[in-house]
Design a protein around this motif. Sequence first.
Motif, PDB file in Angstrom:
ATOM      1  N   HIS A 205     -27.184 -11.070 -21.149  1.00 43.60           N
ATOM      2  CA  HIS A 205     -26.464  -9.984 -20.316  1.00 43.60           C
ATOM      3  C   HIS A 205     -25.934  -8.804 -21.277  1.00 43.60           C
ATOM      4  O   HIS A 205     -25.762  -7.803 -20.990  1.00 43.60           O
ATOM      5  N   GLY A 212     -26.347 -14.667 -17.995  1.00 49.09           N
ATOM      6  CA  GLY A 212     -24.767 -14.902 -18.477  1.00 49.09           C
ATOM      7  C   GLY A 212     -24.392 -16.002 -19.526  1.00 49.09           C
ATOM      8  O   GLY A 212     -24.965 -16.977 -19.553  1.00 49.09           O
ATOM      9  N   TRP A 213     -23.348 -15.531 -20.358  1.00 52.90           N
ATOM     10  CA  TRP A 213     -23.018 -16.819 -21.441  1.00 52.90           C
ATOM     11  C   TRP A 213     -22.728 -18.120 -20.810  1.00 52.90           C
ATOM     12  O   TRP A 213     -23.043 -19.207 -21.065  1.00 52.90           O
ATOM     13  N   LYS A 301     -19.645 -18.583 -14.356  1.00 56.90           N
ATOM     14  CA  LYS A 301     -19.925 -17.151 -13.977  1.00 56.90           C
ATOM     15  C   LYS A 301     -19.502 -16.095 -14.963  1.00 56.90           C
ATOM     16  O   LYS A 301     -19.735 -14.913 -15.040  1.00 56.90           O
ATOM     17  N   ARG A 303     -20.001 -13.718 -18.067  1.00 50.84           N
ATOM     18  CA  ARG A 303     -21.245 -12.952 -18.528  1.00 50.84           C
ATOM     19  C   ARG A 303     -21.100 -12.883 -20.199  1.00 50.84           C
ATOM     20  O   ARG A 303     -22.276 -12.858 -20.608  1.00 50.84           O
ATOM     21  N   TYR A 304     -19.935 -12.979 -20.553  1.00 55.25           N
ATOM     22  CA  TYR A 304     -20.017 -12.564 -22.004  1.00 55.25           C
ATOM     23  C   TYR A 304     -18.904 -13.721 -22.839  1.00 55.25           C
ATOM     24  O   TYR A 304     -18.079 -13.925 -22.253  1.00 55.25           O
ATOM     25  N   GLU A 348     -16.080  -6.589 -20.758  1.00 55.03           N
ATOM     26  CA  GLU A 348     -16.047  -7.752 -20.485  1.00 55.03           C
ATOM     27  C   GLU A 348     -15.197  -8.818 -20.951  1.00 55.03           C
ATOM     28  O   GLU A 348     -14.758  -9.740 -20.309  1.00 55.03           O
TER      29      GLU A 348
END
Length: 363
Positions: A205, A212-213, A301, A303-304, A348
């Motif tokens: 992402h 996502g991470w 959930k 993303r970063y 993020e």
Amino acid sequence: MSEAPRHVTELAERRVKARAVRDYAAADVLRQEIEQAGWQVRDSADGYELTVKPPFEQWPSVRSVPVSAMTETEKKKGGGLDKINPAAELGFSGDPAQTGDPGDDMLHAQRTWDASLATNRLDTAGVDLERQRVEISGVTASVGVIVDGWADDMRRCLESILEHTSAPILALDLGNVHGAGEALHELAERHPERITAWHVAEQPHWQGGTAGWGAARTKLMQLDTADVHVLLETSTVLEGDALTPLVKAVKDGAVAAGWKGVDPGENDTEWNESGPGRVRALLGYLMAVRRGAALRAFPEKVRYYRNADLVLSLALEGPLVVPDERLPVRQERHHGYHDVSPEYREREARRNYEAVLRMLRSS
């Protein structure tokens, strides 16, 4: 980069038209024909991108990778973290008077002198480390790594694990960015007994993709079967066995142990480095955690990565610690921070930190 032959380009053009009219079944058939021709197609803002098909199986997304791992709560039998400390049973003794004729004063003196010399030559840290290895002999641990590009960094990181530890490595390649997935494949081929790799077409992402991470990290833990899962960034390089002290701390009762710990400041807007000892949060550069506990707490959930380790730390139930001894670790350039868009990074990171503030206020 090789240019796709004309018939492959024509297939890709037909696929774009099929998708435009929502004929996804036809688009899937065309994708398969492209792959059979030795190429893979990826949708882009300009329509599509064709690249040579890599020499490994590639799942379409992180979510699509099948999972068969079991959590701690699903285990039927005790073991691992539940086992008795074997050091208490084995002990450590180097008394030279335990052998030979106890009446031979000269022999005893010589053995005492030899033992003293040997002890002086030993690195005390090395002795402690060996003791810890015995104490955690019944605990299984694996290292989880996300590969998101920068092949040289990935090689350096994984080779340091291979050199200094015996832990198995679980690696998840996101999109074969800049050939990093191919480099991972080559390394796994050379060390099949140590490295297990999964490859997905989905790109990170933080590099314009959709993986996502949190989802990638959660998938690695689901794929793992070890008692302890070690989160490691590819910017982190081991210069010695840094894993054993962390696993030992977890075995001794911590829910997680890490290289670097932090505590919140008075106004909760900044975090200060803390440790050794118990800390409020651990940074995700190098962090060992009870896998079952992490699966229940992990922010899937997110993303970063930035501030996601704080979210995880606050969600874990149990003590978090930094070992007393200095761990043999060095930090290289963290590309996930320095080489992403500053706007993306700040947005993020702020998003994740809002979750941190909510958790602090509710605790």
